[in-house]
Design a protein around this motif. Structure first.
Motif, PDB file in Angstrom:
ATOM      1  N   TYR A 105     -14.643  14.023 -50.454  1.00 13.44           N
ATOM      2  CA  TYR A 105     -14.074  13.047 -51.381  1.00 13.44           C
ATOM      3  C   TYR A 105     -12.890  12.295 -50.776  1.00 13.44           C
ATOM      4  N   GLY A 106     -12.704  12.399 -49.483  1.00 14.68           N
ATOM      5  CA  GLY A 106     -11.615  11.681 -48.819  1.00 14.68           C
ATOM      6  C   GLY A 106     -12.001  10.291 -48.366  1.00 14.68           C
ATOM      7  N   HIS A 107     -13.229   9.831 -48.698  1.00  9.18           N
ATOM      8  CA  HIS A 107     -13.680   8.498 -48.291  1.00  9.18           C
ATOM      9  C   HIS A 107     -14.169   7.724 -49.507  1.00  9.18           C
ATOM     10  N   PRO A 108     -13.725   6.478 -49.695  1.00  8.88           N
ATOM     11  CA  PRO A 108     -14.126   5.702 -50.879  1.00  8.88           C
ATOM     12  C   PRO A 108     -15.634   5.533 -51.018  1.00  8.88           C
ATOM     13  N   ALA A 109     -16.349   5.333 -49.903  1.00 10.91           N
ATOM     14  CA  ALA A 109     -17.805   5.132 -49.993  1.00 10.91           C
ATOM     15  C   ALA A 109     -18.490   6.355 -50.580  1.00 10.91           C
ATOM     16  N   THR A 110     -18.050   7.546 -50.164  1.00 11.74           N
ATOM     17  CA  THR A 110     -18.629   8.782 -50.697  1.00 11.74           C
ATOM     18  C   THR A 110     -18.369   8.898 -52.193  1.00 11.74           C
ATOM     19  N   CYS A 111     -17.150   8.627 -52.603  1.00 10.08           N
ATOM     20  CA  CYS A 111     -16.794   8.734 -54.025  1.00 10.08           C
ATOM     21  C   CYS A 111     -17.604   7.760 -54.876  1.00 10.08           C
ATOM     22  N   LEU A 112     -17.786   6.545 -54.385  1.00 13.04           N
ATOM     23  CA  LEU A 112     -18.557   5.560 -55.142  1.00 13.04           C
ATOM     24  C   LEU A 112     -20.035   5.946 -55.200  1.00 13.04           C
ATOM     25  N   ALA A 113     -20.577   6.495 -54.096  1.00 15.05           N
ATOM     26  CA  ALA A 113     -21.979   6.926 -54.083  1.00 15.05           C
ATOM     27  C   ALA A 113     -22.211   8.061 -55.071  1.00 15.05           C
ATOM     28  N   VAL A 114     -21.284   9.013 -55.119  1.00 16.66           N
ATOM     29  CA  VAL A 114     -21.413  10.129 -56.069  1.00 16.66           C
ATOM     30  C   VAL A 114     -21.266   9.623 -57.503  1.00 16.66           C
TER      31      VAL A 114
ATOM     32  N   VAL B 256     -15.302  10.131 -66.291  1.00 19.49           N
ATOM     33  CA  VAL B 256     -14.513   9.859 -65.076  1.00 19.49           C
ATOM     34  C   VAL B 256     -13.646   8.621 -65.279  1.00 19.49           C
ATOM     35  N   MET B 257     -14.233   7.561 -65.842  1.00 25.06           N
ATOM     36  CA  MET B 257     -13.483   6.314 -66.009  1.00 25.06           C
ATOM     37  C   MET B 257     -12.324   6.483 -66.986  1.00 25.06           C
ATOM     38  N   ARG B 258     -12.487   7.309 -68.009  1.00 21.73           N
ATOM     39  CA  ARG B 258     -11.399   7.523 -68.974  1.00 21.73           C
ATOM     40  C   ARG B 258     -10.216   8.251 -68.324  1.00 21.73           C
ATOM     41  N   MET B 259     -10.477   9.007 -67.263  1.00 22.34           N
ATOM     42  CA  MET B 259      -9.412   9.796 -66.643  1.00 22.34           C
ATOM     43  C   MET B 259      -8.976   9.232 -65.291  1.00 22.34           C
ATOM     44  N   LEU B 260      -9.545   8.074 -64.914  1.00 23.60           N
ATOM     45  CA  LEU B 260      -9.303   7.548 -63.571  1.00 23.60           C
ATOM     46  C   LEU B 260      -7.832   7.211 -63.324  1.00 23.60           C
ATOM     47  N   PHE B 261      -7.123   6.831 -64.373  1.00 21.33           N
ATOM     48  CA  PHE B 261      -5.716   6.434 -64.193  1.00 21.33           C
ATOM     49  C   PHE B 261      -4.755   7.417 -64.866  1.00 21.33           C
ATOM     50  N   LEU B 262      -5.267   8.624 -65.178  1.00 28.52           N
ATOM     51  CA  LEU B 262      -4.409   9.653 -65.751  1.00 28.52           C
ATOM     52  C   LEU B 262      -3.951  10.601 -64.647  1.00 28.52           C
ATOM     53  N   GLU B 263      -2.668  10.792 -64.522  1.00 24.67           N
ATOM     54  CA  GLU B 263      -2.136  11.684 -63.493  1.00 24.67           C
ATOM     55  C   GLU B 263      -2.006  13.114 -64.009  1.00 24.67           C
ATOM     56  N   GLN B 264      -1.967  13.279 -65.352  1.00 25.96           N
ATOM     57  CA  GLN B 264      -1.776  14.593 -65.945  1.00 25.96           C
ATOM     58  C   GLN B 264      -3.093  15.125 -66.514  1.00 25.96           C
TER      59      GLN B 264
ATOM     60  N   ALA C  62      -8.548  18.021 -65.348  1.00 23.81           N
ATOM     61  CA  ALA C  62      -7.969  16.903 -64.609  1.00 23.81           C
ATOM     62  C   ALA C  62      -8.977  16.441 -63.566  1.00 23.81           C
ATOM     63  N   LEU C  63      -8.943  15.158 -63.235  1.00 21.26           N
ATOM     64  CA  LEU C  63      -9.844  14.607 -62.233  1.00 21.26           C
ATOM     65  C   LEU C  63      -9.378  15.027 -60.840  1.00 21.26           C
ATOM     66  N   HIS C  64     -10.340  15.300 -59.959  1.00 25.50           N
ATOM     67  CA  HIS C  64     -10.022  15.684 -58.583  1.00 25.50           C
ATOM     68  C   HIS C  64      -9.098  14.626 -57.968  1.00 25.50           C
ATOM     69  N   PRO C  65      -7.937  15.000 -57.443  1.00 29.42           N
ATOM     70  CA  PRO C  65      -6.967  13.997 -56.986  1.00 29.42           C
ATOM     71  C   PRO C  65      -7.504  13.095 -55.877  1.00 29.42           C
ATOM     72  N   ASN C  66      -8.193  13.663 -54.877  1.00 25.95           N
ATOM     73  CA  ASN C  66      -8.742  12.833 -53.802  1.00 25.95           C
ATOM     74  C   ASN C  66      -9.816  11.892 -54.336  1.00 25.95           C
ATOM     75  N   PHE C  67     -10.674  12.427 -55.218  1.00 28.51           N
ATOM     76  CA  PHE C  67     -11.733  11.600 -55.790  1.00 28.51           C
ATOM     77  C   PHE C  67     -11.133  10.473 -56.625  1.00 28.51           C
ATOM     78  N   ARG C  68     -10.121  10.782 -57.416  1.00 32.89           N
ATOM     79  CA  ARG C  68      -9.485   9.768 -58.256  1.00 32.89           C
ATOM     80  C   ARG C  68      -8.895   8.647 -57.406  1.00 32.89           C
ATOM     81  N   GLN C  69      -8.182   9.030 -56.360  1.00 33.42           N
ATOM     82  CA  GLN C  69      -7.523   8.034 -55.517  1.00 33.42           C
ATOM     83  C   GLN C  69      -8.533   7.144 -54.795  1.00 33.42           C
ATOM     84  N   ASN C  70      -9.578   7.750 -54.213  1.00 33.14           N
ATOM     85  CA  ASN C  70     -10.523   6.968 -53.415  1.00 33.14           C
ATOM     86  C   ASN C  70     -11.516   6.193 -54.261  1.00 33.14           C
ATOM     87  N   LEU C  71     -11.817   6.680 -55.482  1.00 31.86           N
ATOM     88  CA  LEU C  71     -12.664   5.882 -56.365  1.00 31.86           C
ATOM     89  C   LEU C  71     -11.908   4.645 -56.840  1.00 31.86           C
TER      90      LEU C  71
END
Length: 461
Positions: free
Chosen positions: A35-44, A56-64, A109-118
Motif C-alpha cells: 500500500y506504499g504506491h498510489p497505483a496499487t491502492c487505486l487498483a485495490v 473507504v471514501m467516507r473515512m479517506l480524510f479522517l485522521e482519527q 480506522a483506515l490504513h494510514p499508508n493506503f489512505r495517504q496514497n489513495l
C-alpha cells in the motif's frame, strides 16, 4: 477406540483466484509495503464492492478512528448483511484497522499508508508513476493499438500451442519450467514436457482467466527466484493504468524488474522490440490484468465459429490449430477442410475428457462462448439435448460423492458406540454409521468436539 482420517479422494479442480483472494493470502508485512504506491491502492480500491468503496471514501480524510456504532448507521438495517460482508473484505485486506476508543468503545480506522496514497491517486500529486520517454525522442519503430493486440494474441497463443504439443511452438526454458511448476505440464525422465489434467482444464478457460491464473503461479514463485514480490506487484498494478499505444521508459528499473519485464514480454503483456530496448509498450492484456478474472481483453475468436447440431455433430469454421486442438480434447474429429472441421461428441470422447480433469460445465462453456453468430441468436444458445447429455455422461463417472471425515472404530462395547454416535448426531457432524461393526465417521470440523466429549466420558467412567 481410535480416530483415523481417511485419505483424500477428490478430483482436483483448477482454482482461479481473483485479485482480492490473492491479496488476502499475503502476509500483513507484504500488504503494508504494497500500500506504499498510489497505483496499487487505486487498483485495490476499484475492485472493492460498492459498499466497501463507500466506507473507504467516507473515512479517506479522517485522521482519527471512527466508532463502530457510527459505521453501522451508514446503511439501513435490511442491508446489514451486505455491510457485514463489505467490512469483512476491508478487514481481510487490512484496509480497516480495529481500534479501541476512549471509554472502551470499538472503532475502526483506515490504513494510514493506503489512505495517504489513495488520496494521491485520486487528487493528484506525488511523483510520476513511470519515467518520461521524451528524452529518448520519437520511436522510429512505434506500434499502434491493432499491432499491439496482434502481438499479444500471437505471443499468448505460442504458449497455448506449446501446451498442446504443437511442434512449431517453442518457449524459453524459464517459461517451460514455470508451466511445470504450475502443474499445467509435467516432464519425466528428461523427456519433453507434456500436458497434465490441470493443463486440460486451463486450456478451456477464457483468455483473461488463463492469464490471471498464469501470473498468479508466477507471483507465488517470485521470491524463490530472488525477486521482490512487492516490487513486481506494484509494477503490474502500474501497468494496469497505462495508456494503450503509449511507450514507457525502462530507466530506473532494477535488475529484478528488468528480468520480470522480459518474462512479461514473453507472455505478451508488453511489447519490447529488443531485449536491450530502452522503451516498452503495455498491451491490452497487461492493462486488463489487475481486474483479475473479471478482465475482458478481446478473444481471438470473439466472432464465434462453432455450430452444434442435435445429432452431436460440431462444425467449427476455423483454421486455427489451437482451436482445433481444443475441440479434439472432448470430441472425435471426423473431417478436416481448409477452413472447416467436423467433429462428433460421443460418450467415450466426453468421458475421456472428464478423466483428464475437464468438467461438463467447462465443455458447455467452451461451446457456448465460441458459438457461431447464427447460433448465438437462439435461446438457449446450445441445444438442451446436447448440454443435458454431456452432463449425464459426466454423472456416469461421478456416481459416488466423496466427503472428508474422521473414522472412529474399535469401541469396547455397543453402549460406548451408541453414546458417541448420538452425541455426534446431535451436533450434526455424523457422516456415516455402521452399528453392526461399531464404525462411525464424523466431519473434520466436528472431530475436536467429539474427541473432547469422548475423553470426558472415559474420565467419568
Amino acid at each position: 477406540m481410535e480416530a483415523v482420517p481417511p485419505p483424500r479422494l477428490q478430483r482436483g479442480q483448477l482454482q482461479c483466484k481473483n485479485l482480492h483472494e490473492f491479496l488476502r493470502g499475503l502476509s500483513p508485512s507484504v500488504l503494508d509495503r504494497l500500500y506504499g504506491h498510489p497505483a496499487t491502492c487505486l487498483a485495490v480500491f476499484r475492485e472493492l464492492p460498492g459498499l466497501a468503496q463507500a466506507g473507504v471514501m467516507r473515512m479517506l480524510f479522517l485522521e482519527q478512528p471512527l466508532p463502530q456504532a457510527a459505521v453501522a448507521l451508514w446503511v439501513k438495517k435490511e442491508y446489514s448483511k451486505e455491510q457485514a460482508e463489505s467490512q469483512e473484505v476491508l478487514l481481510a485486506l487490512r484496509l480497516w484497522h480495529p481500534h479501541t476508543l476512549p471509554g472502551g468503545l470499538p472503532g475502526v480506522a483506515l490504513h494510514p499508508n493506503f489512505r495517504q496514497n489513495l488520496r494521491v491517486a485520486l487528487l493528484g500529486g506525488g511523483k510520476a508513476w513511470s519515467d518520461d520517454t521524451s528524452q529518448l525522442g520519437p520511436d522510429k519503430h512505434a506500434r499502434d493499438v491493432p499491432a499491439l493486440d496482434k502481438y499479444a494474441e500471437e505471443r499468448w497463443e505460442v504458449i497455448l500451442h506449446f501446451m498442446v504439443g504443437s511442434p512449431s511452438a517453442a518457449v524459453s526454458q524459464d517459461l517451460a519450467q514455470l508451466l511445470i511448476q504450475a502443474g499445467l505440464m509435467k516432464s519425466e525422465g528428461g523427456e519433453a514436457p507434456c500436458i497434465t489434467s490441470a493443463g486440460f482444464q486451463f486450456l478451456l478457460l477464457d483468455t483473461p482467466a488463463q492469464l490471471w491464473y498464469f501470473v498468479l503461479q508466477y507471483l507465488r514463485g517470485a521470491e524463490a527466484r530472488g525477486m521482490d514480490l512487492v516490487e513486481i506487484l506494484s509494477f503490474l498494478f502500474q501497468l494496469s493504468f497505462s495508456t494503450l499505444g503509449k511507450d514507457y521508459s525502462v530507466e530506473g528499473m532494477s535488475e529484478s524488474l528488468l528480468t520480470f519485464l522480459q518474462h512479461l514480454r514473453e507472455f505478451g503483456l508488453v511489447f519490447q522490440r529488443k531485449r536491450k530496448s530502452r522503451r516498452f509498450y503495455p498491451t491490452r492484456l497487461a492493462i486488463a490484468l489487475a481486474s483479475g478474472t473479471s478482465g475482458t481483453p478481446p478473444e481471438p475468436d470473439a466472432h464465434g465459429f462453432v455450430l452444434v447440431e442435435t445429432n452431436y455433430r460440431i462444425y467449427a469454421y476455423t483454421d486455427s490449430e489451437l482451436q482445433i486442438a481444443l475441440i479434439a480434447l472432448f470430441s472425435e474429429l471426423l473431417y478436416r477442410f481448409p477452413n472447416l472441421v467436423v467433429a462428433q461428441v460421443t460418450r467415450d470422447s466426453v468421458q475421456a475428457a472428464i478423466a483428464n480433469g475437464i468438467t461438463a460445465d467447462q465443455i458447455i462453456h467452451f461451446l457456448r462462448t465460441r458459438a457461431h453468430p447464427v447460433m448465438a441468436k437462439q435461446t438457449p444458445v446450445l441445444p438442451p439435448t446436447i448440454t443435458d447429455q454431456i452432463r449425464l455422461w459426466e454423472l456416469e463417472r461421478d456416481r459416488l460423492r466423496f466427503s472428508e471425515g474422521v473414522l472412529y472404530n474399535q469401541f469396547l462395547s455397543q453402549v460406548d458406540f451408541e453414546v458417541l454416535r448420538d452425541h455426534a448426531r446431535a451436533l450434526g457432524v455424523l457422516v456415516f454409521e455402521n452399528p453392526g461393526r461399531r464404525l462411525m465417521v464424523v466431519t473434520p470440523g466436528g472431530h475436536p468436539d467429539v474427541k473432547r466429549f469422548w475423553k470426558r466420558q472415559k474420565h467419568n467412567a
